[in-house]
Design a protein around this motif. Structure first.
Motif, PDB file in Angstrom:
ATOM      1  N   VAL A  66       0.941  -1.311  -0.048  1.00  0.00           N
ATOM      2  CA  VAL A  66       0.148  -0.096   0.064  1.00  0.00           C
ATOM      3  C   VAL A  66       0.818   1.121  -0.082  1.00  0.00           C
ATOM      4  CG1 VAL A  66      -1.586   1.173   1.362  1.00  0.00           C
ATOM      5  CG2 VAL A  66      -2.028  -1.019   1.172  1.00  0.00           C
ATOM      6  N   GLU A  67       1.732   1.249   0.779  1.00  0.00           N
ATOM      7  CA  GLU A  67       2.646   2.510   0.970  1.00  0.00           C
ATOM      8  C   GLU A  67       3.627   2.545  -0.433  1.00  0.00           C
ATOM      9  OE1 GLU A  67       4.794   1.898   4.675  1.00  0.00           O
ATOM     10  OE2 GLU A  67       2.740   2.064   5.969  1.00  0.00           O
ATOM     11  N   GLY A  68       4.157   1.466  -0.866  1.00  0.00           N
ATOM     12  CA  GLY A  68       5.048   1.579  -1.713  1.00  0.00           C
ATOM     13  C   GLY A  68       4.594   1.982  -2.959  1.00  0.00           C
ATOM     14  N   PHE A  69       3.408   1.822  -3.278  1.00  0.00           N
ATOM     15  CA  PHE A  69       2.836   2.320  -4.504  1.00  0.00           C
ATOM     16  C   PHE A  69       1.601   3.492  -4.180  1.00  0.00           C
ATOM     17  CE2 PHE A  69       4.609  -1.270  -6.020  1.00  0.00           C
ATOM     18  CZ  PHE A  69       5.217  -1.144  -7.228  1.00  0.00           C
ATOM     19  N   ASN A  70       1.946   4.218  -2.970  1.00  0.00           N
ATOM     20  CA  ASN A  70       0.887   5.292  -2.703  1.00  0.00           C
ATOM     21  C   ASN A  70      -0.827   4.886  -2.905  1.00  0.00           C
ATOM     22  OD1 ASN A  70       0.520   8.039  -2.198  1.00  0.00           O
ATOM     23  ND2 ASN A  70       0.783   8.732  -4.307  1.00  0.00           N
ATOM     24  N   LEU A  79       0.451  -3.420  -9.748  1.00  0.00           N
ATOM     25  CA  LEU A  79       1.878  -3.738  -9.718  1.00  0.00           C
ATOM     26  C   LEU A  79       2.133  -3.726  -8.039  1.00  0.00           C
ATOM     27  CD1 LEU A  79       3.486  -0.777 -11.877  1.00  0.00           C
ATOM     28  CD2 LEU A  79       3.342  -3.398 -12.150  1.00  0.00           C
ATOM     29  N   ALA A  80       1.472  -3.333  -7.154  1.00  0.00           N
ATOM     30  CA  ALA A  80       1.497  -3.549  -5.712  1.00  0.00           C
ATOM     31  C   ALA A  80       1.199  -4.967  -5.407  1.00  0.00           C
ATOM     32  CB  ALA A  80       0.547  -2.581  -5.030  1.00  0.00           C
ATOM     33  N   ARG A  81       0.487  -5.769  -6.230  1.00  0.00           N
ATOM     34  CA  ARG A  81       0.295  -7.096  -6.072  1.00  0.00           C
ATOM     35  C   ARG A  81       1.767  -7.732  -5.938  1.00  0.00           C
ATOM     36  NH1 ARG A  81      -3.522  -9.940  -9.941  1.00  0.00           N
ATOM     37  NH2 ARG A  81      -2.062  -8.784 -11.400  1.00  0.00           N
ATOM     38  N   LEU A  82       2.860  -7.553  -6.796  1.00  0.00           N
ATOM     39  CA  LEU A  82       4.154  -8.002  -6.676  1.00  0.00           C
ATOM     40  C   LEU A  82       4.565  -8.109  -5.273  1.00  0.00           C
ATOM     41  CD1 LEU A  82       5.630  -5.978  -9.651  1.00  0.00           C
ATOM     42  CD2 LEU A  82       4.902  -8.424  -9.611  1.00  0.00           C
ATOM     43  N   LEU A  83       4.434  -7.231  -4.376  1.00  0.00           N
ATOM     44  CA  LEU A  83       4.903  -7.038  -3.051  1.00  0.00           C
ATOM     45  C   LEU A  83       4.193  -7.978  -2.179  1.00  0.00           C
ATOM     46  CD1 LEU A  83       5.629  -3.074  -2.702  1.00  0.00           C
ATOM     47  CD2 LEU A  83       7.163  -5.260  -3.832  1.00  0.00           C
ATOM     48  N   VAL A  84       3.184  -8.695  -2.502  1.00  0.00           N
ATOM     49  CA  VAL A  84       2.620  -9.513  -1.769  1.00  0.00           C
ATOM     50  C   VAL A  84       2.611 -10.889  -2.008  1.00  0.00           C
ATOM     51  CG1 VAL A  84       0.951  -7.659  -0.795  1.00  0.00           C
ATOM     52  CG2 VAL A  84       0.066  -9.200  -2.477  1.00  0.00           C
ATOM     53  N   THR A  85       3.318 -11.196  -2.965  1.00  0.00           N
ATOM     54  CA  THR A  85       3.356 -12.609  -3.568  1.00  0.00           C
ATOM     55  C   THR A  85       4.450 -13.104  -3.005  1.00  0.00           C
ATOM     56  OG1 THR A  85       5.197 -11.994  -5.392  1.00  0.00           O
ATOM     57  CG2 THR A  85       2.832 -11.914  -5.829  1.00  0.00           C
ATOM     58  N   GLY A  86       5.469 -12.628  -2.222  1.00  0.00           N
ATOM     59  CA  GLY A  86       6.649 -13.342  -1.627  1.00  0.00           C
ATOM     60  C   GLY A  86       7.656 -14.180  -2.562  1.00  0.00           C
ATOM     61  N   ARG A  87       7.461 -13.756  -3.968  1.00  0.00           N
ATOM     62  CA  ARG A  87       7.996 -14.452  -5.027  1.00  0.00           C
ATOM     63  C   ARG A  87       9.267 -13.730  -5.504  1.00  0.00           C
ATOM     64  NH1 ARG A  87       4.066 -18.535  -8.591  1.00  0.00           N
ATOM     65  NH2 ARG A  87       3.237 -19.451  -6.621  1.00  0.00           N
ATOM     66  N   VAL A 133       6.208   5.805 -12.102  1.00  0.00           N
ATOM     67  CA  VAL A 133       7.109   5.248 -12.752  1.00  0.00           C
ATOM     68  C   VAL A 133       8.271   5.111 -11.513  1.00  0.00           C
ATOM     69  CG1 VAL A 133       8.986   5.138 -14.463  1.00  0.00           C
ATOM     70  CG2 VAL A 133       6.341   5.824 -14.942  1.00  0.00           C
ATOM     71  N   GLY A 134       8.436   6.367 -10.978  1.00  0.00           N
ATOM     72  CA  GLY A 134       9.731   6.288 -10.017  1.00  0.00           C
ATOM     73  C   GLY A 134       9.231   5.312  -8.707  1.00  0.00           C
ATOM     74  N   LEU A 135       7.919   5.186  -8.398  1.00  0.00           N
ATOM     75  CA  LEU A 135       7.453   4.339  -7.317  1.00  0.00           C
ATOM     76  C   LEU A 135       7.971   2.979  -7.808  1.00  0.00           C
ATOM     77  CD1 LEU A 135       4.255   5.824  -6.139  1.00  0.00           C
ATOM     78  CD2 LEU A 135       6.496   5.794  -4.967  1.00  0.00           C
ATOM     79  N   PHE A 136       7.533   2.673  -9.123  1.00  0.00           N
ATOM     80  CA  PHE A 136       7.824   1.220  -9.401  1.00  0.00           C
ATOM     81  C   PHE A 136       9.405   0.912  -9.542  1.00  0.00           C
ATOM     82  CE2 PHE A 136       9.121  -1.193 -13.298  1.00  0.00           C
ATOM     83  CZ  PHE A 136       8.775  -2.315 -13.115  1.00  0.00           C
ATOM     84  N   ALA A 137      10.120   1.861  -9.845  1.00  0.00           N
ATOM     85  CA  ALA A 137      11.551   1.425 -10.006  1.00  0.00           C
ATOM     86  C   ALA A 137      12.296   1.439  -8.687  1.00  0.00           C
ATOM     87  CB  ALA A 137      12.305   2.815 -10.712  1.00  0.00           C
ATOM     88  N   ASP A 138      11.644   2.178  -7.939  1.00  0.00           N
ATOM     89  CA  ASP A 138      12.250   1.946  -6.322  1.00  0.00           C
ATOM     90  C   ASP A 138      11.842   0.638  -5.940  1.00  0.00           C
ATOM     91  OD1 ASP A 138      13.065   4.710  -6.157  1.00  0.00           O
ATOM     92  OD2 ASP A 138      11.420   5.493  -5.114  1.00  0.00           O
ATOM     93  N   ALA A 139      10.721   0.124  -6.067  1.00  0.00           N
ATOM     94  CA  ALA A 139      10.091  -1.290  -5.642  1.00  0.00           C
ATOM     95  C   ALA A 139      10.985  -2.322  -6.281  1.00  0.00           C
ATOM     96  CB  ALA A 139       8.642  -1.257  -6.269  1.00  0.00           C
ATOM     97  N   VAL A 140      11.202  -1.926  -7.537  1.00  0.00           N
ATOM     98  CA  VAL A 140      12.385  -2.938  -8.128  1.00  0.00           C
ATOM     99  C   VAL A 140      13.712  -2.793  -7.578  1.00  0.00           C
ATOM    100  CG1 VAL A 140      13.437  -3.647 -10.237  1.00  0.00           C
ATOM    101  CG2 VAL A 140      11.180  -2.814 -10.433  1.00  0.00           C
TER     102      VAL A 140
END
Length: 213
Positions: free
Chosen positions: A101-105, A127-135, A152-159
């Protein structure tokens, strides 16, 4: 944890599009997949994700380590942002959704039905779903479609955080994400367009391909 691709050939509609693909995606690395539209990037990603069989070659990776982000956001329109994330977190055995939730505002949107979100908000939720897969292995097909520069910046930070924690990402994109990454150009692996599979192979792969188009 790594994905090793050896002499892989893939087809779309029963016709080979890529042949002899070889690369290794290792933990802590990002690989940017390049190639013009229609060159086979999506077909390659689908094959790596196990959504369609290859013509030849092999992919060495634990399927339970892989998550695939396609063009569609894959959301339940009637569920709220929070409910969508909690559903996917429960599927993958993850207890918390706070980081997603926080990572993708999405903090101010948690109680809004996904169907009422803007295109960019839906993309952020997808894209936030990526962070709850644990994969650990992310396979992503044009993940920044519908995103503004800030998102796009949020996504890059997540990667960056994902690979810093030992994950890996293979990303098909036409834009510069500002990531430390290697580039894999599929151009040299494009199949001869005049060569088709045998009739038996064509029948086998054509129906399967259409099921995921």
């Amino acid at each position: 944890m790594e994905m090793k691709v050896e002499n892989l050939s893939v087809a779309r509609g029963g016709v080979p599009v890529l042949e002899g693909v070889n690369f290794t995606l290792s933990a802590g690395h990002v690989l940017i997949l390049r190639g013009p539209n229609g060159s086979g990037k999506t077909t390659l990603l689908r094959t790596l994700a196990g959504l369609q069989p290859p013509i030849a070659g092999q992919v060495s990776a634990d399927p339970e380590h892989i998550t695939y982000g396609a063009h569609a956001d894959g959301l339940k329109a009637t569920l709220t942002v929070e409910e969508n994330l909690r559903f996917w977190a429960s599927v993958h055995g993850i207890g918390r959704i706070d980081a997603a939730v926080e990572g993708f505002n999405l903090t101010g949107l948690t109680h809004r039905p996904a169907g009422n979100l803007s295109a960019g908000q839906k993309r952020r939720l997808g894209l936030a779903r990526l962070l709850v897969t644990g994969r650990p292995i992310w396979l992503l097909d044009e993940p920044t479609v519908s995103l503004d520069a800030a998102s796009v910046g949020l996504f890059a930070d997540a990667v960056r955080a994902h690979v810093a924690g030992g994950g890996a990402a293979l990303i098909a994109t036409h834009i510069d994400l500002g990531l430390k990454a290697d580039t894999f150009d599929i151009g040299p692996f494009r199949a001869n367009g005049e060569r088709a599979t045998s009739s038996q192979q064509r029948d086998r792969y054509a129906d399967f391909d259409e099921a995921f188009s």
